[in-house]
Design a protein around this motif. Structure first.
Motif, PDB file in Angstrom:
ATOM      1  N   ILE A  66       0.637  -1.156  -0.333  1.00 14.38           N
ATOM      2  CA  ILE A  66       0.762  -0.164  -0.277  1.00 14.38           C
ATOM      3  C   ILE A  66       0.835   1.376  -0.253  1.00 14.38           C
ATOM      4  O   ILE A  66       1.950   1.473   0.575  1.00 14.38           O
TER       5      ILE A  66
ATOM      6  N   ASN B 256       0.421   7.094   3.436  1.00 13.42           N
ATOM      7  CA  ASN B 256       0.187   8.246   3.139  1.00 13.42           C
ATOM      8  C   ASN B 256       0.910   9.191   4.674  1.00 13.42           C
ATOM      9  O   ASN B 256       2.184   8.345   4.950  1.00 13.42           O
TER      10      ASN B 256
ATOM     11  N   LYS C  73      -7.989   5.964   6.690  1.00 15.16           N
ATOM     12  CA  LYS C  73      -8.875   5.809   5.777  1.00 15.16           C
ATOM     13  C   LYS C  73      -8.444   5.428   4.760  1.00 15.16           C
ATOM     14  O   LYS C  73      -9.579   4.445   3.324  1.00 15.16           O
ATOM     15  N   PHE C  74      -7.378   5.653   4.247  1.00 18.26           N
ATOM     16  CA  PHE C  74      -6.934   5.394   2.652  1.00 18.26           C
ATOM     17  C   PHE C  74      -6.737   3.748   2.154  1.00 18.26           C
ATOM     18  O   PHE C  74      -6.790   3.448   1.205  1.00 18.26           O
ATOM     19  N   LEU C  75      -6.873   2.757   4.004  1.00 22.79           N
ATOM     20  CA  LEU C  75      -6.971   1.743   3.578  1.00 22.79           C
ATOM     21  C   LEU C  75      -8.417   1.142   2.657  1.00 22.79           C
ATOM     22  O   LEU C  75      -8.607  -0.078   1.895  1.00 22.79           O
ATOM     23  N   PHE C  76      -9.142   1.798   3.174  1.00 21.42           N
ATOM     24  CA  PHE C  76     -10.678   1.753   2.805  1.00 21.42           C
ATOM     25  C   PHE C  76     -11.401   2.659   1.571  1.00 21.42           C
ATOM     26  O   PHE C  76     -11.657   3.767   1.985  1.00 21.42           O
ATOM     27  N   PRO C  77     -10.424   2.702   0.357  1.00 19.66           N
ATOM     28  CA  PRO C  77     -11.003   3.497  -0.529  1.00 19.66           C
ATOM     29  C   PRO C  77     -12.258   4.464  -1.068  1.00 19.66           C
ATOM     30  O   PRO C  77     -12.822   4.915  -1.741  1.00 19.66           O
ATOM     31  N   ASN C  78     -13.458   2.936  -1.102  1.00 21.17           N
ATOM     32  CA  ASN C  78     -14.682   3.304  -1.505  1.00 21.17           C
ATOM     33  C   ASN C  78     -15.222   2.953  -0.078  1.00 21.17           C
ATOM     34  O   ASN C  78     -17.006   2.584  -0.484  1.00 21.17           O
TER      35      ASN C  78
END
Length: 447
Positions: free
Chosen positions: A217, A220, A289-294
């Motif tokens: 990943i 960030n 949050k960037f781990l769950f983009p959707n």
């Protein structure tokens, strides 16, 4: 008289040879070896003692144990308390006792037979094979036997070790100038704790039918205490539906922290299953949050069905797909893998992973075959999907009722009457009685 008996015993032992007893079960697919007749020199007149190495194998699983056998006019009452203590070059190995693995019987008017099994690891076998000075003590309820290993006993364990554990421990024989005898150099066996990584765990899953991919990943910049993040995505070719599917979809995230004292709310080497992402003392998913983009931030806060596990500077997050079966099985695999002490532990886990996946896949395939059979015989009108739900069960109940195996309600519910009906039908088909459809039952049905 005592000296004469011991002398005869020693003469007998000097010309003894062990016997290899082997059994293979073609149905359960396991094999078992025991090196028998390994008579031990001991100080108790009236009882012959054997300490025999044995191995049970199934796939990659290997379980080693010692069979202790006592035969004679006296008895130690091992069912009421029996333990084995071994001294190998002064190191004490106390194998304790397990009354579930011991028994005693009278084989004739004056002869008793007693036996106990002690599960051991390969290190114990190694020590019994190569220790220069090996003694033992067998404690019964009120009496005990003690003795020592002879050259014959050590050779029995050496042969067992070479044939079933590690043949490479013997190097090529070299001839010494001062003697005509061959001598062997023995390598020291060092057991290292296996390296456990997310990459290796993913390879175990992929090699046993699971599908997915591992990715790194992009970080960030605000996460200054994070060194790197890996993500394992698992999906299956088997059907997945709400409340009815073979295996859950899930992700495993490996977050490597730069400083272990800054890891938030995760106890070392302990699984933590969280009810929600916003509860107190919870790993802060909101910062990732960037781990769950959707997924909207509000949904991340309400996430359930997830857990965290810490190993040194690494935190593993196991996150299951929502509104489906929980991931307890997956959590268990993760913890068992990262707590593995030996490669044997990992082999056992891999065997179980393979078996569980294979069983579930066969159940799915059997469901499809039975659905096709029931549809061809006008009992089933639903979709051929392998998911044996209520409609499929209703059609199976109707079929079994017509064949006079089932006399219960046609309600699409699994119950004891349906289970017994399936067992009776399996008996009619001459397959193993399991109480539910399986691949063997399905194949016999369609013939």
């Amino acid at each position: 008289m005592k000296v004469i008996i011991l002398t005869l015993s020693i003469l007998f032992l000097s010309c003894s040879s062990y016997k290899i007893n082997n059994y293979y079960d073609e149905f359960e697919k396991f094999e078992w070896f025991r090196y028998e007749n390994n008579l031990i020199q001991e100080n108790y007149i009236g009882i012959d003692v054997e300490i025999n190495p044995q191995i049970w194998t199934k796939g990659k699983i290997k379980i080693y144990s010692l069979q202790v056998k006592l035969v004679g006019k006296e008895k130690l009452n091992i069912e009421e308390g029996f333990s084995l203590i071994i001294s190998a070059n002064g190191e004490i190995i106390n194998l304790g006792n397990d009354t579930n693995k011991s028994f005693r019987k009278r084989v004739s008017k004056n002869i008793y037979y007693e036996e106990a099994w002690f599960e051991v690891d390969d290190e114990v076998i190694y020590k019994l094979a190569f220790a220069e000075n090996c003694k033992f003590k067998i404690n019964g309820k009120t009496q005990f036997i003690k003795g020592y290993f002879s050259k014959f006993n050590h050779n029995t364990f050496k042969d067992f070790y070479k044939n079933h554990i590690d043949a490479s421990i013997w190097e090529i024989p070299t001839l010494k100038k001062e003697t005509t005898k061959n001598t062997f150099s023995i390598k020291s066996k060092i057991l290292k704790k296996p390296e456990t990584t997310l990459n290796k765990f993913s390879q175990i899953l992929f090699s046993n039918g699971w599908e997915g991919y591992l990715e790194e990943i992009k970080l960030n910049n605000k996460l200054d205490n994070i060194e790197s993040i890996e993500k394992l995505n698992i999906n299956f070719e088997l059907p997945v539906r709400v409340n009815q599917y073979i295996y859950p979809k899930f992700n495993i995230l490996r977050i490597i922290f730069k400083e272990r004292n800054k890891i938030p709310n995760v106890t070392k080497n302990n699984i933590q299953i969280y009810p929600c992402a916003k509860c107190l003392n919870t790993f802060p998913l909101g910062k990732f949050k960037f781990l769950f983009p959707n997924m909207p931030a509000s949904e991340i806060k309400d996430l359930e069905n997830w857990a965290a596990y810490r190993k040194e500077n690494d935190v593993y997050l196991i996150i299951g797909e929502e509104f489906k079966q929980d991931n307890n099985e997956i959590f268990g695999y993760i913890i068992e893998y990262f707590n593995s002490e030996t490669n044997t532990d990992i082999d056992i886990l891999e065997d179980r992973l393979n078996k569980n996946y294979t069983n579930k896949k066969e159940l799915f395939e059997a469901g499809k075959m039975v659905q096709i059979f029931l549809k061809e015989n006008n009992f089933y009108l639903g979709e051929i999907d392998g998911l044996f739900g209520k409609k499929s069960i209703i059609s199976l109940q109707k079929f079994l009722k017509e064949k006079e195996f089932y006399d219960g309600k046609i309600d699409g519910i699994k119950n004891i009457k349906l289970e017994n009906a399936i067992k009776n039908y399996q008996n009619f088909l001459n397959v193993k009685r399991t109480g539910w459809i399986n691949i063997q039952t399905a194949k016999k049905m369609i013939k």
